[in-house]
Design an enzyme around this catalytic site. Structure first.
Site, PDB file in Angstrom:
ATOM      1  N   ARG A   1      -9.402  -7.401 -62.460  1.00  0.00           N
ATOM      2  CA  ARG A   1      -9.926  -8.374 -61.488  1.00  0.00           C
ATOM      3  C   ARG A   1      -8.822  -9.307 -61.002  1.00  0.00           C
ATOM      4  NH1 ARG A   1     -12.108 -13.103 -62.859  1.00  0.00           N
ATOM      5  NH2 ARG A   1     -12.988 -12.359 -64.819  1.00  0.00           N
TER       6      ARG A   1
ATOM      7  N   ASP B   1      -9.549 -13.062 -37.975  1.00  0.00           N
ATOM      8  CA  ASP B   1     -10.073 -11.746 -38.333  1.00  0.00           C
ATOM      9  C   ASP B   1      -9.521 -10.775 -37.288  1.00  0.00           C
ATOM     10  OD1 ASP B   1     -11.510  -9.402 -38.641  1.00  0.00           O
ATOM     11  OD2 ASP B   1     -13.368 -10.405 -39.211  1.00  0.00           O
TER      12      ASP B   1
ATOM     13  N   TYR C   1     -18.430 -11.649 -35.864  1.00  0.00           N
ATOM     14  CA  TYR C   1     -19.260 -10.661 -36.582  1.00  0.00           C
ATOM     15  C   TYR C   1     -20.434 -11.392 -37.256  1.00  0.00           C
ATOM     16  CZ  TYR C   1     -20.493  -7.131 -40.075  1.00  0.00           C
ATOM     17  OH  TYR C   1     -21.172  -6.244 -40.868  1.00  0.00           O
TER      18      TYR C   1
ATOM     19  N   LYS D   1     -12.357  -0.386 -41.649  1.00  0.00           N
ATOM     20  CA  LYS D   1     -12.212   0.078 -40.271  1.00  0.00           C
ATOM     21  C   LYS D   1     -10.870   0.801 -40.087  1.00  0.00           C
ATOM     22  CE  LYS D   1     -16.166  -1.917 -39.684  1.00  0.00           C
ATOM     23  NZ  LYS D   1     -16.366  -2.764 -40.798  1.00  0.00           N
TER      24      LYS D   1
HETATM   25  N1  LCS Z   1     -15.050  -8.490 -39.671  1.00  0.00           N
HETATM   26  C1  LCS Z   1     -15.346  -7.682 -38.642  1.00  0.00           C
HETATM   27  C2  LCS Z   1     -14.724  -7.948 -37.312  1.00  0.00           C
HETATM   28  C3  LCS Z   1     -16.217  -6.615 -38.819  1.00  0.00           C
HETATM   29  O1  LCS Z   1     -16.481  -5.825 -37.772  1.00  0.00           O
HETATM   30  C4  LCS Z   1     -16.801  -6.392 -40.095  1.00  0.00           C
HETATM   31  C5  LCS Z   1     -17.752  -5.276 -40.335  1.00  0.00           C
HETATM   32  C6  LCS Z   1     -16.469  -7.266 -41.132  1.00  0.00           C
HETATM   33  C7  LCS Z   1     -15.585  -8.299 -40.892  1.00  0.00           C
HETATM   34  C8  LCS Z   1     -17.031  -7.095 -42.509  1.00  0.00           C
HETATM   35  O2  LCS Z   1     -16.437  -6.001 -43.132  1.00  0.00           O
HETATM   36  P1  LCS Z   1     -17.120  -5.119 -44.271  1.00  0.00           P
HETATM   37  O3  LCS Z   1     -17.603  -6.051 -45.318  1.00  0.00           O
HETATM   38  O4  LCS Z   1     -18.252  -4.367 -43.663  1.00  0.00           O
HETATM   39  O5  LCS Z   1     -16.000  -4.257 -44.751  1.00  0.00           O
HETATM   40  N2  LCS Z   1     -18.273  -4.683 -39.171  1.00  0.00           N
HETATM   41  C9  LCS Z   1     -19.217  -3.810 -39.132  1.00  0.00           C
HETATM   42  C10 LCS Z   1     -19.773  -3.303 -37.939  1.00  0.00           C
HETATM   43  O6  LCS Z   1     -19.447  -3.628 -36.816  1.00  0.00           O
HETATM   44  N3  LCS Z   1     -20.695  -2.408 -38.220  1.00  0.00           N
HETATM   45  O7  LCS Z   1     -20.845  -2.245 -39.566  1.00  0.00           O
HETATM   46  C11 LCS Z   1     -19.933  -3.143 -40.243  1.00  0.00           C
END
Ligand code: LCS
Length: 401
Positions: free
Chosen positions: A58, A183, A111, A208
Site C-alpha cells: 500500500r 485532469d 467528469y 483511458k
Molecule cells: N477523469 C475523467 C476525465 C474521466 O473521464 C474519468 C472516467 C475519470 C476521471 C475517473 O476515472 P476512473 O475512476 O473511471 O478510472 N470517465 C469515464 C467515462 O467517461 N465513462 O466511464 C468512465
C-alpha cells in the site's frame, strides 16, 4: 536506465524500468503484500525514510514505482502516485490539497463523479465548491473567493470537449494563493503537459489512453513540487486507494505504445470528425481539431494534437441518440474511452441519465449528444459503421422479453 535527457518516445519505452537481478527486460510483477527486512535496523531505517527499500505494497511496490517513475518523467514532474482508479486520483488530490472552510473552483462540465465528490462528499466536511465555464477566463477570475485554495480543471473536458487555457488559469490561481490541478485524461502526456504550463498537479484516469487496452481501471497523479508530492503520497497511503502490482504492470506495458496508438486514432478521428460535420443528421461537432471548435486556436497552441474523442449533437435528440446506439455495429456501445477499440456512448440515456434532464442541460449535455472514442481500427470501417448507424430509421427495441 537514465532516460532524463532522452526523447519522449524513448521515455515511453524505457522510463521507470527497474534493473532486475534476473536481467528481465521488463519490470516483473512483484505480487506481494509485504517486504521482509534483514534485521530490525533495516526496518527502522526504511520506516524513517533513511534507507531505500520497500515496506508494504500500500505504501510502495517496485512494479507500481516503475509506472510512477515513468509517468512522472513523461509529465516533467518530481514524482508520481498511482491510484486504484482515476477517481482515486481525484479523491487523493482533493483530500490532500483542501481543508475545512476552504473552497475549490472547478470546471462546470467536469467528469460527473468528480463534481459529485467536490459538491456532495467534500461539502460534508466543510469544503465549498463552485463550478464555472473555465474556458471563459473572466468567469474564472470572478469566481475566486478569499478561501479558494484549489482550482481543479479538466481539459479537454468530458464529454463537452471544452478546452481551458492551462497557463492563464495557473497564473490566476497563483495570484489568488491557490494551487492548480489538471485532469489531463483526455489528452494523456503525449498531447499535453500541464506541469510545463504552470499547473501544480496533473492527474489521469489511466483507464483511458495511458493503459489504452480497456482492461485496467487505474489512476495516477504527478506533482511539480516535492512537498506537494509527499502530501499526495501520504493521502493515497492513508486512504488506501493504492494501485495493485498487476494493474501497474499492465498499465506500464500499455504506455509503451501510447504515442503510436494516439497518432493512429487521432489520424482517424480527424477524418471522422470532418465526415460527421457534413452529415445532415448532425447539428454540431465538438472536436478541437476542427476550426469550428470554439477553442480551436487555444487547443492548437496548448496540445500536440486534438486527440481521439469526438462529441456531436444529433438533430433528432434523445430518440436519434438511442437509435444510433442500437444500430451501431463495430464501435462498442460502452462507457469509457481511450482504448484501441472504438467506443460510443449517449450521455442522456447512459452516463448522465441519473442527473435528470434539467441538470444535464445546465452542464450542456443535450439529449442528442453522442460521444465517440475513436480506436485504431480501419477508418473506412468506422465511417461505414457510423453511416449505417445514422441511416437506420427505426430504433431497435432493447427491452428484454
Ligand atoms: N477523469 C475523467 C476525465 C474521466 O473521464 C474519468 C472516467 C475519470 C476521471 C475517473 O476515472 P476512473 O475512476 O473511471 O478510472 N470517465 C469515464 C467515462 O467517461 N465513462 O466511464 C468512465
Amino acid at each position: 536506465m537514465n532516460t532524463k535527457d532522452k526523447g519522449f518516445h524513448t521515455k515511453l519505452v524505457h522510463a521507470g524500468a527497474r534493473k532486475d537481478p534476473s536481467g528481465s527486460v521488463v519490470t516483473p510483477i512483484y505480487q506481494t503484500s509485504t517486504f521482509a527486512f534483514d534485521n530490525t535496523q533495516v526496518g527502522a531505517d526504511r520506516f524513517a525514510g533513511k534507507a531505500d527499500g520497500f515496506i508494504y505494497t500500500r505504501i510502495g511496490n517496485p512494479t507500481i514505482r516503475a509506472l510512477e517513475d515513468c509517468v512522472a518523467e513523461l509529465e516533467d514532474g518530481v514524482g508520481g502516485v498511482a491510484t486504484s482508479s482515476g477517481m482515486g486520483a481525484v479523491t487523493t488530490v482533493c483530500l490532500a490539497l483542501l481543508a475545512r472552510d476552504e473552497h475549490v473552483l472547478s470546471t462546470a462540465s467536469v467528469y460527473g463523479p468528480s463534481r459529485t465528490l467536490m459538491e456532495k462528499h467534500l461539502g460534508k466536511f466543510g469544503v465549498s465548491s463552485s463550478f464555472v465555464d473555465t474556458s471563459d477566463l473572466d468567469a474564472v477570475r470572478e469566481a475566486f473567493r478569499e478561501n479558494t485554495r484549489l482550482v481543479y480543471i479538466e481539459t479537454p473536458s468530458n464529454p463537452m470537449m471544452q478546452i481551458t487555457d492551462i497557463a492563464a488559469v495557473a497564473r490566476l490561481a497563483h495570484e489568488h494563493g491557490a494551487l492548480l490541478a489538471v485532469d489531463s485524461t483526455f489528452a494523456s502526456p503525449y498531447l499535453q503537459k500541464p506541469l510545463t504550463l504552470g499547473a501544480d498537479v496533473v492527474l489521469h484516469s489511466v483507464t483511458k489512453f495511458i493503459n489504452g487496452h480497456a482492461d485496467v481501471v487505474g489512476g495516477i497523479l504527478v506533482a511539480l513540487d516535492p512537498v506537494i508530492y509527499r502530501r499526495l503520497r501520504e493521502t493515497m497511503v492513508i486512504t488506501g486507494c493504492n494501485m495493485d502490482p498487476h494493474q501497474a504492470f499492465l498499465v506500464h506495458r500499455g504506455i509503451k505504445t501510447l504515442a503510436l496508438r494516439i497518432e493512429r486514432a487521432q489520424e482517424s478521428a480527424i477524418k471522422i470528425a470532418n465526415w460527421i460535420e457534413t452529415r445532415p443528421e448532425v447539428t454540431w461537432v465538438r472536436y478541437s481539431g476542427l476550426p469550428s471548435h470554439p477553442q480551436h486556436e487555444l487547443a492548437s497552441r496548448q496540445m500536440r494534437g486534438p486527440g481521439a474523442v469526438i462529441s456531436f449533437e444529433l438533430k433528432g435528440g434523445l430518440e436519434a441518440g438511442k437509435s444510433l446506439m442500437n444500430n451501431i455495429r463495430l464501435a462498442a456501445l460502452a462507457v469509457s474511452l481511450g482504448g484501441v477499440e472504438s467506443l460510443i456512448e449517449h450521455p442522456a440515456s447512459m452516463t448522465h441519465a441519473g442527473m435528470g434532464r434539467e441538470g444535464r442541460l445546465s452542464a450542456g449535455i443535450t439529449d442528442g449528444l453522442v460521444r465517440y472514442s475513436v480506436g485504431i481500427e480501419d477508418v473506412d470501417d468506422l465511417i461505414e459503421d457510423l453511416r449505417q448507424g445514422l441511416a437506420a430509421e427505426q430504433p431497435v427495441p432493447t427491452d428484454p422479453i
